[in-house]
Design a protein around this motif. Sequence first.
Motif, PDB file in Angstrom:
ATOM      1  N   ARG A 161      66.121  35.264  61.122  1.00 31.21           N
ATOM      2  CA  ARG A 161      65.202  36.401  61.270  1.00 31.21           C
ATOM      3  C   ARG A 161      63.977  35.929  62.020  1.00 31.21           C
ATOM      4  O   ARG A 161      63.282  35.010  61.595  1.00 31.21           O
ATOM      5  N   LEU A 162      63.680  36.565  63.147  1.00 28.61           N
ATOM      6  CA  LEU A 162      62.533  36.201  63.966  1.00 28.61           C
ATOM      7  C   LEU A 162      61.364  37.170  63.784  1.00 28.61           C
ATOM      8  O   LEU A 162      60.229  36.836  64.109  1.00 28.61           O
ATOM      9  N   TRP A 163      61.646  38.377  63.306  1.00 28.52           N
ATOM     10  CA  TRP A 163      60.576  39.361  63.111  1.00 28.52           C
ATOM     11  C   TRP A 163      59.862  39.122  61.786  1.00 28.52           C
ATOM     12  O   TRP A 163      60.424  38.544  60.851  1.00 28.52           O
ATOM     13  N   ARG A 164      58.611  39.592  61.731  1.00 28.97           N
ATOM     14  CA  ARG A 164      57.800  39.486  60.515  1.00 28.97           C
ATOM     15  C   ARG A 164      57.070  40.805  60.296  1.00 28.97           C
ATOM     16  O   ARG A 164      56.352  41.284  61.168  1.00 28.97           O
ATOM     17  N   GLY A 165      57.265  41.403  59.139  1.00 32.37           N
ATOM     18  CA  GLY A 165      56.564  42.635  58.801  1.00 32.37           C
ATOM     19  C   GLY A 165      57.049  43.823  59.603  1.00 32.37           C
ATOM     20  O   GLY A 165      58.124  43.815  60.201  1.00 32.37           O
ATOM     21  N   ALA A 166      56.224  44.855  59.608  1.00 27.11           N
ATOM     22  CA  ALA A 166      56.605  46.133  60.208  1.00 27.11           C
ATOM     23  C   ALA A 166      56.699  46.058  61.731  1.00 27.11           C
ATOM     24  O   ALA A 166      55.999  45.276  62.375  1.00 27.11           O
ATOM     25  N   PHE A 167      57.581  46.897  62.295  1.00 33.95           N
ATOM     26  CA  PHE A 167      57.633  47.104  63.739  1.00 33.95           C
ATOM     27  C   PHE A 167      56.607  48.175  64.100  1.00 33.95           C
ATOM     28  O   PHE A 167      56.450  49.172  63.380  1.00 33.95           O
ATOM     29  N   THR A 168      55.913  47.976  65.202  1.00 34.09           N
ATOM     30  CA  THR A 168      54.857  48.899  65.606  1.00 34.09           C
ATOM     31  C   THR A 168      55.125  49.430  67.006  1.00 34.09           C
ATOM     32  O   THR A 168      55.784  48.768  67.822  1.00 34.09           O
ATOM     33  N   ALA A 207      53.254  46.415  74.711  1.00 32.47           N
ATOM     34  CA  ALA A 207      53.264  45.313  73.754  1.00 32.47           C
ATOM     35  C   ALA A 207      54.615  45.166  73.064  1.00 32.47           C
ATOM     36  O   ALA A 207      55.346  46.141  72.868  1.00 32.47           O
ATOM     37  N   ALA A 208      54.946  43.937  72.677  1.00 34.90           N
ATOM     38  CA  ALA A 208      56.152  43.680  71.891  1.00 34.90           C
ATOM     39  C   ALA A 208      56.007  44.351  70.537  1.00 34.90           C
ATOM     40  O   ALA A 208      54.932  44.326  69.922  1.00 34.90           O
ATOM     41  N   MET A 209      57.099  44.964  70.050  1.00 35.67           N
ATOM     42  CA  MET A 209      57.044  45.708  68.789  1.00 35.67           C
ATOM     43  C   MET A 209      57.090  44.803  67.567  1.00 35.67           C
ATOM     44  O   MET A 209      56.777  45.232  66.461  1.00 35.67           O
ATOM     45  N   ASN A 210      57.480  43.544  67.774  1.00 33.18           N
ATOM     46  CA  ASN A 210      57.476  42.561  66.694  1.00 33.18           C
ATOM     47  C   ASN A 210      57.712  41.195  67.324  1.00 33.18           C
ATOM     48  O   ASN A 210      57.946  41.080  68.529  1.00 33.18           O
ATOM     49  N   SER A 211      57.650  40.160  66.525  1.00 34.70           N
ATOM     50  CA  SER A 211      57.850  38.815  67.043  1.00 34.70           C
ATOM     51  C   SER A 211      59.317  38.559  67.350  1.00 34.70           C
ATOM     52  O   SER A 211      60.211  39.159  66.751  1.00 34.70           O
ATOM     53  N   GLY A 212      59.566  37.681  68.303  1.00 31.12           N
ATOM     54  CA  GLY A 212      60.928  37.373  68.693  1.00 31.12           C
ATOM     55  C   GLY A 212      60.947  36.475  69.918  1.00 31.12           C
ATOM     56  O   GLY A 212      59.945  35.834  70.263  1.00 31.12           O
ATOM     57  N   VAL A 213      62.104  36.446  70.585  1.00 31.45           N
ATOM     58  CA  VAL A 213      62.292  35.643  71.795  1.00 31.45           C
ATOM     59  C   VAL A 213      62.799  36.555  72.905  1.00 31.45           C
ATOM     60  O   VAL A 213      63.688  37.388  72.674  1.00 31.45           O
ATOM     61  N   VAL A 214      62.251  36.413  74.111  1.00 27.53           N
ATOM     62  CA  VAL A 214      62.643  37.254  75.238  1.00 27.53           C
ATOM     63  C   VAL A 214      64.063  36.896  75.666  1.00 27.53           C
ATOM     64  O   VAL A 214      64.349  35.757  76.039  1.00 27.53           O
ATOM     65  N   LEU A 215      64.938  37.881  75.611  1.00 24.25           N
ATOM     66  CA  LEU A 215      66.340  37.688  75.960  1.00 24.25           C
ATOM     67  C   LEU A 215      66.583  37.995  77.438  1.00 24.25           C
ATOM     68  O   LEU A 215      67.292  37.271  78.129  1.00 24.25           O
ATOM     69  N   LEU A 216      65.993  39.093  77.929  1.00 20.23           N
ATOM     70  CA  LEU A 216      66.110  39.500  79.330  1.00 20.23           C
ATOM     71  C   LEU A 216      64.752  39.949  79.843  1.00 20.23           C
ATOM     72  O   LEU A 216      63.988  40.600  79.117  1.00 20.23           O
ATOM     73  N   ALA A 217      64.463  39.649  81.096  1.00 21.31           N
ATOM     74  CA  ALA A 217      63.251  40.118  81.769  1.00 21.31           C
ATOM     75  C   ALA A 217      63.582  40.188  83.254  1.00 21.31           C
ATOM     76  O   ALA A 217      63.317  39.252  84.011  1.00 21.31           O
ATOM     77  N   ARG A 218      64.187  41.315  83.676  1.00 18.69           N
ATOM     78  CA  ARG A 218      64.678  41.470  85.044  1.00 18.69           C
ATOM     79  C   ARG A 218      64.597  42.931  85.472  1.00 18.69           C
ATOM     80  O   ARG A 218      64.287  43.811  84.670  1.00 18.69           O
ATOM     81  N   ASN A 219      64.935  43.176  86.739  1.00 19.12           N
ATOM     82  CA  ASN A 219      65.008  44.533  87.271  1.00 19.12           C
ATOM     83  C   ASN A 219      66.459  44.991  87.331  1.00 19.12           C
ATOM     84  O   ASN A 219      67.327  44.252  87.806  1.00 19.12           O
ATOM     85  N   PHE A 220      66.718  46.225  86.871  1.00 23.56           N
ATOM     86  CA  PHE A 220      68.053  46.801  86.845  1.00 23.56           C
ATOM     87  C   PHE A 220      68.046  48.173  87.520  1.00 23.56           C
ATOM     88  O   PHE A 220      67.001  48.816  87.648  1.00 23.56           O
ATOM     89  N   PHE A 221      69.238  48.616  87.948  1.00 23.92           N
ATOM     90  CA  PHE A 221      69.368  49.875  88.683  1.00 23.92           C
ATOM     91  C   PHE A 221      68.881  51.068  87.860  1.00 23.92           C
ATOM     92  O   PHE A 221      68.044  51.850  88.322  1.00 23.92           O
ATOM     93  N   TYR A 222      69.410  51.217  86.671  1.00 24.59           N
ATOM     94  CA  TYR A 222      69.049  52.366  85.849  1.00 24.59           C
ATOM     95  C   TYR A 222      67.740  52.155  85.088  1.00 24.59           C
ATOM     96  O   TYR A 222      66.900  53.061  84.997  1.00 24.59           O
ATOM     97  N   GLU A 223      67.560  50.976  84.530  1.00 23.46           N
ATOM     98  CA  GLU A 223      66.417  50.723  83.648  1.00 23.46           C
ATOM     99  C   GLU A 223      65.154  50.323  84.402  1.00 23.46           C
ATOM    100  O   GLU A 223      64.065  50.338  83.836  1.00 23.46           O
ATOM    101  N   GLY A 224      65.287  49.948  85.686  1.00 26.11           N
ATOM    102  CA  GLY A 224      64.139  49.441  86.426  1.00 26.11           C
ATOM    103  C   GLY A 224      63.719  48.101  85.841  1.00 26.11           C
ATOM    104  O   GLY A 224      64.546  47.305  85.396  1.00 26.11           O
TER     105      GLY A 224
END
Length: 296
Positions: A161-168, A207-224
Amino acid sequence: MKQAVTIFFWLWVTVLSVQAQTEAPHPPHPWTLTLEPERITNGAPCLFRVASTVRLKGLTATWQERRIFFDFDGRTRKWIGLAGVNLETTAGYYPLVLEATLTDGTLLNSTYDVPVYGLRYPTDELSVARKFTEPSKAMQARIKAEGVLKSRYFKTVTPQRLWRGAFTPPLNSIITDIFGVQRMFNGERQSVHQGLDFRAATGTPVAAMNSGVVLLARNFFYEGGMVVVDHGYGLLTLYFHLSALRIREGEAVQRGQVIGLSGATGRVTDEHLHVGVRWQGTYIDPAKLFQLSLPQ
């Protein structure tokens, strides 16, 4: 204050001792199961809280062909597991199989039927550029390649578990489109809205909604511009249509940390921020995740 329904039940448990070779009978074992929210619906996240009169070394569960990881909350003295229900799940009872390990290595398991209630979602009509509904062959090749890449990453189930407490929420703004809406693009049903849309002018910090590790950070056709954060146990948060990325893949982030700037990239009708939440391959409603009482 959140309401939760507490269900007491006594079950005969199957005892599998890793030490004993005999099949000695075991007395009935009391479990206390608490569900949050009281009525679990399709497309919603939920919490299972388990209290035991016997000290446990660990607890997991299987529900709807997915594994639920539990953590012990010292404040409430209960084991807490986060799960979710697929949007297409029909109303009915679904068996939750609890698998506990005692401090001496003894294994216990028991089953409880968890009710899921049906919820209907609305329809929305949109108009977008034809290239997003009728992409060229070159774009189709790109979409296919990106689909394979996303499918591989979206299967990630980190066993911690990487998250802590509530998601915001990722920013303070008005929600302009809700989760579960059936999307009609140019008169044809193309997709289901699998997240929340926030009103956001281009350049607004996200802002990130909770703590964690970045899995993807790229540009995509549909998602931009897209960022995906892994929060552990198969829980991912996704941020679409970003005009700029402020983090890199593999980087650890904390709740509230700026990960990018909002924009109008990808398949959009206007500048805004789209956020999604995936739990072990299924999308769940981010708004309902924000409402859960998650432990630190």
